[in-house]
Design a protein around this motif. Structure first.
Motif, PDB file in Angstrom:
ATOM      1  N   THR A  88       0.828  -1.197   0.000  1.00 24.37           N
ATOM      2  CA  THR A  88       0.000   0.000   0.000  1.00 24.37           C
ATOM      3  C   THR A  88       0.867   1.253   0.000  1.00 24.37           C
ATOM      4  O   THR A  88       2.015   1.242   0.446  1.00 24.37           O
ATOM      5  N   VAL A  89       0.265   2.313  -0.510  1.00 20.77           N
ATOM      6  CA  VAL A  89       0.868   3.644  -0.489  1.00 20.77           C
ATOM      7  C   VAL A  89      -0.169   4.613   0.057  1.00 20.77           C
ATOM      8  O   VAL A  89      -1.350   4.281   0.170  1.00 20.77           O
ATOM      9  N   GLU A  94       1.414   9.164  -4.807  1.00 17.86           N
ATOM     10  CA  GLU A  94       2.434   8.177  -4.450  1.00 17.86           C
ATOM     11  C   GLU A  94       2.240   6.886  -5.248  1.00 17.86           C
ATOM     12  O   GLU A  94       3.210   6.237  -5.627  1.00 17.86           O
ATOM     13  N   LEU A  95       0.996   6.543  -5.532  1.00 24.05           N
ATOM     14  CA  LEU A  95       0.725   5.369  -6.364  1.00 24.05           C
ATOM     15  C   LEU A  95       1.383   5.531  -7.734  1.00 24.05           C
ATOM     16  O   LEU A  95       2.034   4.607  -8.238  1.00 24.05           O
ATOM     17  N   ASP A 115      -8.067   4.171 -11.858  1.00 19.06           N
ATOM     18  CA  ASP A 115      -9.210   5.084 -11.876  1.00 19.06           C
ATOM     19  C   ASP A 115     -10.349   4.629 -10.961  1.00 19.06           C
ATOM     20  O   ASP A 115     -11.397   5.277 -10.891  1.00 19.06           O
ATOM     21  N   ASP A 116     -10.171   3.546 -10.220  1.00 23.16           N
ATOM     22  CA  ASP A 116     -11.190   3.065  -9.289  1.00 23.16           C
ATOM     23  C   ASP A 116     -11.341   4.086  -8.158  1.00 23.16           C
ATOM     24  O   ASP A 116     -10.374   4.390  -7.466  1.00 23.16           O
ATOM     25  N   PRO A 117     -12.542   4.634  -7.960  1.00 21.59           N
ATOM     26  CA  PRO A 117     -12.705   5.682  -6.932  1.00 21.59           C
ATOM     27  C   PRO A 117     -12.552   5.167  -5.502  1.00 21.59           C
ATOM     28  O   PRO A 117     -12.210   5.945  -4.606  1.00 21.59           O
ATOM     29  N   ASP A 118     -12.789   3.878  -5.272  1.00 15.65           N
ATOM     30  CA  ASP A 118     -12.720   3.333  -3.916  1.00 15.65           C
ATOM     31  C   ASP A 118     -11.367   2.741  -3.564  1.00 15.65           C
ATOM     32  O   ASP A 118     -10.936   2.824  -2.413  1.00 15.65           O
ATOM     33  N   GLU A 119     -10.725   2.111  -4.536  1.00 18.91           N
ATOM     34  CA  GLU A 119      -9.445   1.460  -4.266  1.00 18.91           C
ATOM     35  C   GLU A 119      -8.576   1.473  -5.531  1.00 18.91           C
ATOM     36  O   GLU A 119      -8.473   0.472  -6.239  1.00 18.91           O
ATOM     37  N   PRO A 120      -7.962   2.613  -5.829  1.00 19.35           N
ATOM     38  CA  PRO A 120      -7.110   2.656  -7.013  1.00 19.35           C
ATOM     39  C   PRO A 120      -5.924   1.714  -6.839  1.00 19.35           C
ATOM     40  O   PRO A 120      -5.305   1.678  -5.777  1.00 19.35           O
ATOM     41  N   LEU A 121      -5.623   0.940  -7.898  1.00 18.61           N
ATOM     42  CA  LEU A 121      -4.527  -0.015  -7.781  1.00 18.61           C
ATOM     43  C   LEU A 121      -3.951  -0.381  -9.129  1.00 18.61           C
ATOM     44  O   LEU A 121      -4.570  -0.181 -10.175  1.00 18.61           O
ATOM     45  N   PHE A 132       2.019  -8.861  -7.970  1.00 21.42           N
ATOM     46  CA  PHE A 132       1.924  -8.064  -6.750  1.00 21.42           C
ATOM     47  C   PHE A 132       1.099  -6.830  -7.042  1.00 21.42           C
ATOM     48  O   PHE A 132       1.048  -6.376  -8.173  1.00 21.42           O
ATOM     49  N   CYS A 133       0.432  -6.344  -6.016  1.00 22.92           N
ATOM     50  CA  CYS A 133      -0.438  -5.182  -6.155  1.00 22.92           C
ATOM     51  C   CYS A 133       0.142  -3.984  -5.425  1.00 22.92           C
ATOM     52  O   CYS A 133       0.713  -4.127  -4.343  1.00 22.92           O
ATOM     53  N   LEU A 134      -0.028  -2.830  -6.012  1.00 22.86           N
ATOM     54  CA  LEU A 134       0.222  -1.549  -5.351  1.00 22.86           C
ATOM     55  C   LEU A 134      -1.117  -0.823  -5.333  1.00 22.86           C
ATOM     56  O   LEU A 134      -1.748  -0.670  -6.375  1.00 22.86           O
ATOM     57  N   PHE A 135      -1.556  -0.415  -4.133  1.00 22.11           N
ATOM     58  CA  PHE A 135      -2.811   0.304  -4.069  1.00 22.11           C
ATOM     59  C   PHE A 135      -2.787   1.337  -2.949  1.00 22.11           C
ATOM     60  O   PHE A 135      -1.946   1.293  -2.064  1.00 22.11           O
ATOM     61  N   VAL A 136      -3.730   2.279  -3.052  1.00 23.27           N
ATOM     62  CA  VAL A 136      -3.847   3.331  -2.056  1.00 23.27           C
ATOM     63  C   VAL A 136      -4.590   2.762  -0.856  1.00 23.27           C
ATOM     64  O   VAL A 136      -5.687   2.223  -0.999  1.00 23.27           O
ATOM     65  N   ALA A 137      -3.980   2.881   0.332  1.00 21.96           N
ATOM     66  CA  ALA A 137      -4.589   2.327   1.552  1.00 21.96           C
ATOM     67  C   ALA A 137      -5.791   3.125   1.957  1.00 21.96           C
ATOM     68  O   ALA A 137      -5.876   4.307   1.735  1.00 21.96           O
TER      69      ALA A 137
END
Length: 137
Positions: A88-89, A94-95, A115-121, A132-137
Motif C-alpha cells: 500500500t501507499v 504516491e501510487l 481510476d477506481d474511486p474506492d481502491e485505485p490499484l 503483486f499489487c500496489l494500491f492506495v490504503a
C-alpha cells in the motif's frame, strides 16, 4: 494464553534469486540479512536462498532457487497465481510515483485500476512473474 505460530517471512520461488531479491530490495527499501549480500570480491554469485530484512532486522521476504517456474497466466486460470503480495501507499500521487519505480526496476503492468474511486490499484508481475499489487490504503 496459547502460543500461536508467527509469520517469519514470505518465500518466493525463482530461477534467479539475486535478481529477484535486488528487485524487491530496491522497490521496498529493504536490506540483505547479514551474509546474504552480493559478493564483492569478484567471485560468482551462487546464492540459492536469500533473505531481505527491514531496518529493524525483521525478516520480510526470502527467495528460493528452483529449476523451473511456470509463470502465472492470471487473470486466466490455466496457471493460477497461488500467491501474490499486496503493498500500500498513502496517496494517488504516491501510487503513480511507485508505478514508475516498479516499471523502471523491471515490473510488468498486468492490470490498471488506477481510476477506481474506492481502491485505485495496479497489478504487476515481478521479474519472475509473481503478481503483486500496489494500491492506495
Amino acid at each position: 494464553m496459547a502460543e500461536y505460530p508467527r509469520l517469519l517471512h514470505t518465500v518466493l520461488d525463482t530461477t534467479r534469486p539475486r535478481q529477484l531479491a535486488e528487485f524487491y530490495r530496491q522497490l521496498l527499501g529493504l536490506h540483505y540479512r547479514p551474509g546474504d549480500e552480493p559478493p564483492t570480491d569478484g567471485t560468482a554469485d551462487e546464492a540459492d536462498w536469500l533473505v531481505l530484512v527491514d531496518s529493524a532486522g525483521a525478516r520480510m521476504l526470502a527467495f528460493q532457487l528452483v529449476d523451473h517456474l511456470a509463470r502465472t497466466t492470471w487473470p486466466t486460470h490455466e496457471v493460477p497465481m497461488q500467491l501474490h503480495v499486496d503493498f500500500t501507499v498513502s496517496s494517488r500521487d504516491e501510487l503513480e510515483r511507485q508505478r514508475g519505480r516498479a516499471e523502471a526496476l523491471g515490473a510488468e503492468l498486468l492490470l490498471d485500476r488506477s481510476d477506481d474511486p474506492d481502491e485505485p490499484l495496479y497489478v504487476f508481475a515481478d521479474l519472475s512473474g509473481h503478481p503483486f499489487c500496489l494500491f492506495v490504503a
